[in-house]
Write a protein that holds these residues in place. Sequence first.
Motif: not given
Length: 222
Positions: A89-111
């Motif tokens: 959960k901590a890693l997922v939050t960090a990735v999403k916050e980074w993507a938001d800060d950097e204006d990255v086009d992020l999509r999520t796949v939950v396996a």
Amino acid sequence: MTMRRPLRAVAVLATATALLAGCNSGSDWSKPHAAPTPVGSLGPGFVDPSAPPVPEGTVTPRPGSWSGVHPSKDYRVVLLTVGDDAPTKALVTAVKEWADDEDVDLRTVVADRGDPVPGIVKAMDMGPDLIVSAGNDLVDPLALVTANHLDQQFLVVGAELAEPTHNVTAVDWSGASFRGEGLGMSSTYDPASFTAQRCAAAIRAGVAAVLHSMTGIVVWLD
């Protein structure tokens, strides 16, 4: 009054259409786009210039030496994740916050935890510039899949593959370092080490390495 209503309706429709077109224009991954490049440079101490990283090698960058690096516009990233434990959960939050800060086009796949391979395949089929993996349960399935898809870049945060190919980069530290079930959990594994600050550093340092073509290595956060 009889003329204003249709004019207003037309104006509203035109505005809505424009907004919809604007939202869709940057999200169609089926269209090709320019290869991602780093914006900014690695700072002193990220790597030793006299000893560039070798395949499957480990680099220990100076803290913050990656902070000046940002992805280019429209960087396409899939966050591939499985598990609901606190470190994941901590890693997922960090990735999403980074993507938001950097204006990255992020999509999520939950396996699926029972069989993550279809989730990995789904992430690859989306055609991203980078797949970021978060969750120890993905390590063994990734070891099976990544070697057969060398044209797809992967970044594993908070864990690593035992024998990565050149398209798999990992970011690890002494409290993480899970390398698959066959090797068992590291004796230094510490869920408490997955702090917000450490996870944020992991995604930024890892992406900085990938953007500078330092792939197939382990970025060790001291």
